[in-house]
Design a protein around this motif. Structure first.
Motif, PDB file in Angstrom:
ATOM      1  N   TYR A 292       0.815  -1.228   0.000  1.00 11.63           N
ATOM      2  CA  TYR A 292       0.000   0.000   0.000  1.00 11.63           C
ATOM      3  C   TYR A 292       0.839   1.264   0.000  1.00 11.63           C
ATOM      4  O   TYR A 292       0.322   2.364   0.175  1.00 11.63           O
ATOM      5  CB  TYR A 292      -0.954  -0.010   1.211  1.00 11.63           C
ATOM      6  CG  TYR A 292      -1.993  -1.089   1.108  1.00 11.63           C
ATOM      7  CD1 TYR A 292      -1.828  -2.307   1.751  1.00 11.63           C
ATOM      8  CD2 TYR A 292      -3.132  -0.902   0.322  1.00 11.63           C
ATOM      9  CE1 TYR A 292      -2.776  -3.309   1.631  1.00 11.63           C
ATOM     10  CE2 TYR A 292      -4.082  -1.900   0.209  1.00 11.63           C
ATOM     11  CZ  TYR A 292      -3.899  -3.106   0.853  1.00 11.63           C
ATOM     12  OH  TYR A 292      -4.837  -4.096   0.736  1.00 11.63           O
ATOM     13  N   LEU A 356      -6.871   7.111   7.806  1.00 11.70           N
ATOM     14  CA  LEU A 356      -6.417   6.344   8.976  1.00 11.70           C
ATOM     15  C   LEU A 356      -6.468   4.845   8.690  1.00 11.70           C
ATOM     16  O   LEU A 356      -5.604   4.081   9.136  1.00 11.70           O
ATOM     17  CB  LEU A 356      -7.285   6.669  10.200  1.00 11.70           C
ATOM     18  CG  LEU A 356      -7.161   8.073  10.793  1.00 11.70           C
ATOM     19  CD1 LEU A 356      -8.106   8.243  11.981  1.00 11.70           C
ATOM     20  CD2 LEU A 356      -5.736   8.390  11.223  1.00 11.70           C
ATOM     21  N   GLN A 357      -7.475   4.418   7.954  1.00 14.12           N
ATOM     22  CA  GLN A 357      -7.567   2.991   7.606  1.00 14.12           C
ATOM     23  C   GLN A 357      -6.399   2.575   6.714  1.00 14.12           C
ATOM     24  O   GLN A 357      -5.789   1.516   6.920  1.00 14.12           O
ATOM     25  CB  GLN A 357      -8.892   2.716   6.886  1.00 14.12           C
ATOM     26  CG  GLN A 357     -10.107   2.828   7.796  1.00 14.12           C
ATOM     27  CD  GLN A 357     -11.413   2.911   7.014  1.00 14.12           C
ATOM     28  OE1 GLN A 357     -11.443   2.627   5.818  1.00 14.12           O
ATOM     29  NE2 GLN A 357     -12.468   3.312   7.680  1.00 14.12           N
ATOM     30  N   VAL A 358      -6.079   3.422   5.726  1.00 12.14           N
ATOM     31  CA  VAL A 358      -4.965   3.102   4.824  1.00 12.14           C
ATOM     32  C   VAL A 358      -3.648   3.138   5.599  1.00 12.14           C
ATOM     33  O   VAL A 358      -2.756   2.329   5.380  1.00 12.14           O
ATOM     34  CB  VAL A 358      -4.934   4.081   3.624  1.00 12.14           C
ATOM     35  CG1 VAL A 358      -3.690   3.869   2.778  1.00 12.14           C
ATOM     36  CG2 VAL A 358      -6.189   3.921   2.785  1.00 12.14           C
ATOM     37  N   ASP A 360      -3.274   2.233   8.639  1.00 16.66           N
ATOM     38  CA  ASP A 360      -3.206   0.923   9.307  1.00 16.66           C
ATOM     39  C   ASP A 360      -2.673  -0.148   8.358  1.00 16.66           C
ATOM     40  O   ASP A 360      -1.896  -1.027   8.766  1.00 16.66           O
ATOM     41  CB  ASP A 360      -4.595   0.490   9.785  1.00 16.66           C
ATOM     42  CG  ASP A 360      -4.916   1.041  11.162  1.00 16.66           C
ATOM     43  OD1 ASP A 360      -6.083   0.976  11.575  1.00 16.66           O
ATOM     44  OD2 ASP A 360      -3.987   1.556  11.816  1.00 16.66           O
ATOM     45  N   LEU A 361      -3.101  -0.085   7.100  1.00 13.06           N
ATOM     46  CA  LEU A 361      -2.652  -1.074   6.111  1.00 13.06           C
ATOM     47  C   LEU A 361      -1.156  -0.936   5.862  1.00 13.06           C
ATOM     48  O   LEU A 361      -0.429  -1.928   5.758  1.00 13.06           O
ATOM     49  CB  LEU A 361      -3.415  -0.887   4.788  1.00 13.06           C
ATOM     50  CG  LEU A 361      -4.908  -1.242   4.800  1.00 13.06           C
ATOM     51  CD1 LEU A 361      -5.568  -0.819   3.504  1.00 13.06           C
ATOM     52  CD2 LEU A 361      -5.123  -2.731   5.037  1.00 13.06           C
TER      53      LEU A 361
END
Lengths: 452, 73
Positions: A292, A356-358, A360-361
């Motif tokens: 990512y 924020l989700q990305v 985490d990835l």
């Protein structure tokens, strides 16, 4: 070299006062051409005299007698903490940041406050309200940002060690452009109390110096738990200044990061340096997937914009300086405006939370990579730094951080050492280590810095 | 906000939204969704005497301003 200078000061061959006087002379001659310093400490010589007296009485401070310069977003009592902005042009620090207290306790002498991109919003060193900073190593390119003055001061020999701040590359980028060493510590390694924040979940203060030892020593001094920064972890601080060989380690290379580097000459320099390291240490090279990483820029900037918008609400013209929207430069206003827009209810879930989700990835990518490798190596910048005054779009300038942002998002530590030159332009190599493995990082940086 | 900055912000937001929407595997792991998390200022009842009480409690006031030394009230 910092180690040599400390020995000279300790033995009495060089007094702290003479060290400071030497630097003040050089600053007097060179700073007008570089614009690294915004303010010099009028008490620097008096402070140095005090340190000399203490040294004679047996004081063994780790930084005793060294000239330390601060980026202008770090609070020091009685010093202008302007963030290189008209907004805070009349603001004087009313307290010492945690790191400044630690520096003074170890005998470091604050020599002055350094120029920077305004409110740390920049990658070039051109957005300061008090004039751009010139790259002393290669004046035909920008010094990088936002810790531009810190890098330029070290590169021009105007101080022993400088402190910068790194949110998405603001220590590493200028360290590379100016041909010096710099470290972005793991998030939570160093207290942020007293740092005027750009993005509170990403900022870290870090050292910049001409050698790895100076960076290691400063990091050892400034690291550690703080009562005033709840995000400064209590993980024990190792003796970073005791640099050791890495021995045989596993070095990760990311094909995704290689794709992001657009200049094959930069890739060649990094590959050559890595090959020398592998040969010298009998280490192992392993590919690691950072799937990512190509979304790092688009994940980082919404977080920065929203947190910066929030963090600048205090600059409303009442307690601190002027109202920021009426006094700041274009890039600062752009980030505030973007943060304001992205925080609106109508955009809920599209930007900040998604980012924020990305994030985490990306962090998960690094966690998996570090199961197979000890360090990861990659270039610092995707292309050569631009010439001063170049007209580039905001998105082009943001893309310049594509290779430094991932480590920031993951909250891990990363450092830069010089790796070579392209047509006289310094090129750095970036070494990344897991969170709170600064000792491994520094050992690896030292090893890389000694390679031919 | 100048027109140029508005245009820049719109362009940045569009490009970021496009990129972030492609992130597969992004999951919500934190917080909780609340339907009514946003305050609707129009429906709040206001205490009309509150303003009067504030000013009568204040040591000194002029027009709509309370005048007081910082941290002393």
């Amino acid at each position: 070299m910092i180690n040599e200078k400390l020995k000279q000061i300790k033995s009495g061959k060089l007094s702290a006062k003479q060290n400071i006087r030497n630097f003040l002379d050089i600053i007097g001659k060179k700073n007008k051409d570089i614009n690294a310093f915004l303010h010099l400490n009028p008490d620097a010589l008096a402070d140095a005299e005090e340190i000399d007296k203490k040294i004679k009485s047996g004081f063994k401070g780790k930084l005793a007698g060294l000239a330390i310069a601060l980026k202008s977003n770090i609070s020091a009592i009685g010093m202008p903490v302007t963030c290189a902005s008209k907004t805070l042009k009349n603001y004087t620090g009313t307290f010492d940041a945690d790191i400044v207290k630690k520096i003074r306790q170890e005998g470091g002498i604050i020599i002055g406050m350094l120029n920077m991109d305004e409110f740390a919003c920049g990658i070039s060193g051109e957005t300061s309200s008090f004039g751009p900073i010139i790259n002393p190593r290669c004046p035909s390119i920008v010094p990088g940002g936002s810790s531009s003055g810190s890098a330029a001061a070290v590169a021009a020999g105007l101080c022993d060690i400088a402190l910068g701040s790194d949110t998405g590359g603001s220590i590493r980028n200028p360290a590379s452009n100016c041909g010096i060493c710099g470290i972005k510590p793991s998030y939570g390694r160093v207290s942020r109390y007293g740092l005027l924040d750009l993005s509170m979940s990403l900022d870290q203060i870090g050292p910049m110096c001409s050698d790895v030892y100076g960076c290691a020593l400063m990091l050892e001094v400034i690291s550690g738990k703080s009562q005033k920064d709840p995000m400064a972890f209590s993980t024990p601080v190792e003796k970073y200044s005791k640099i050791e060989p890495t021995g045989k380690i596993r070095v990760g290379i990311s094909p995704e990061a290689e794709k992001l580097c657009l200049d094959s000459r930069i890739k060649t320099i990094v590959e050559k340096k890595l090959s020398s390291f592998i040969k010298k240490t009998s280490s192992e090279k392993k590919p690691v997937a950072l799937k990512y990483i190509d979304l790092a820029v688009q994940s980082y900037y919404p977080i920065v914009f929203v947190e910066f918008f929030s963090g600048t609400r205090k600059f409303d013209g009442r307690k601190y300086g002027l109202k920021i929207e009426g006094s700041c430069g274009e890039e600062v206003l752009r980030r505030i405006s973007a943060g304001k827009e992205m925080s609106k209810a109508e955009h809920k879930g599209k930007f900040y939370r998604k980012a924020l989700q990305v994030r985490d990835l990306i962090k998960s990518d690094f966690d998996k990579a570090f199961e197979k490798t000890d360090i990861i190596v990659m270039p610092v910048t995707p292309s050569l730094p631009q010439k001063p005054g170049s007209k580039i779009t905001p998105e082009e300038s943001y893309a310049f951080d594509a290779l430094t942002i991932p480590a920031s998002l993951a909250g891990i530590c990363a450092g830069v050492v010089p790796a070579g030159e392209i047509q006289g332009i310094p090129i750095g190599i970036q070494i990344i280590a897991p969170a709170f493995r600064e000792k491994l990082l520094i050992n690896a940086m030292s090893e890389f810095s000694k390679l031919e | 906000m100048t027109d140029k900055i508005k245009k820049d912000v719109a362009s940045i937001m569009a490009s970021f939204m496009k990129a972030l929407s492609k992130a597969e595997g992004a999951k919500e792991k934190f917080g909780s969704e609340r339907e009514n998390s946003m305050r609707d200022p129009g429906t709040q009842d206001t205490d009309k005497s509150f303003r009067q009480r504030m000013f009568s409690n204040a040591p000194k006031h002029r027009d709509s301003f309370i005048i007081m030394e910082k941290k002393h009230w």
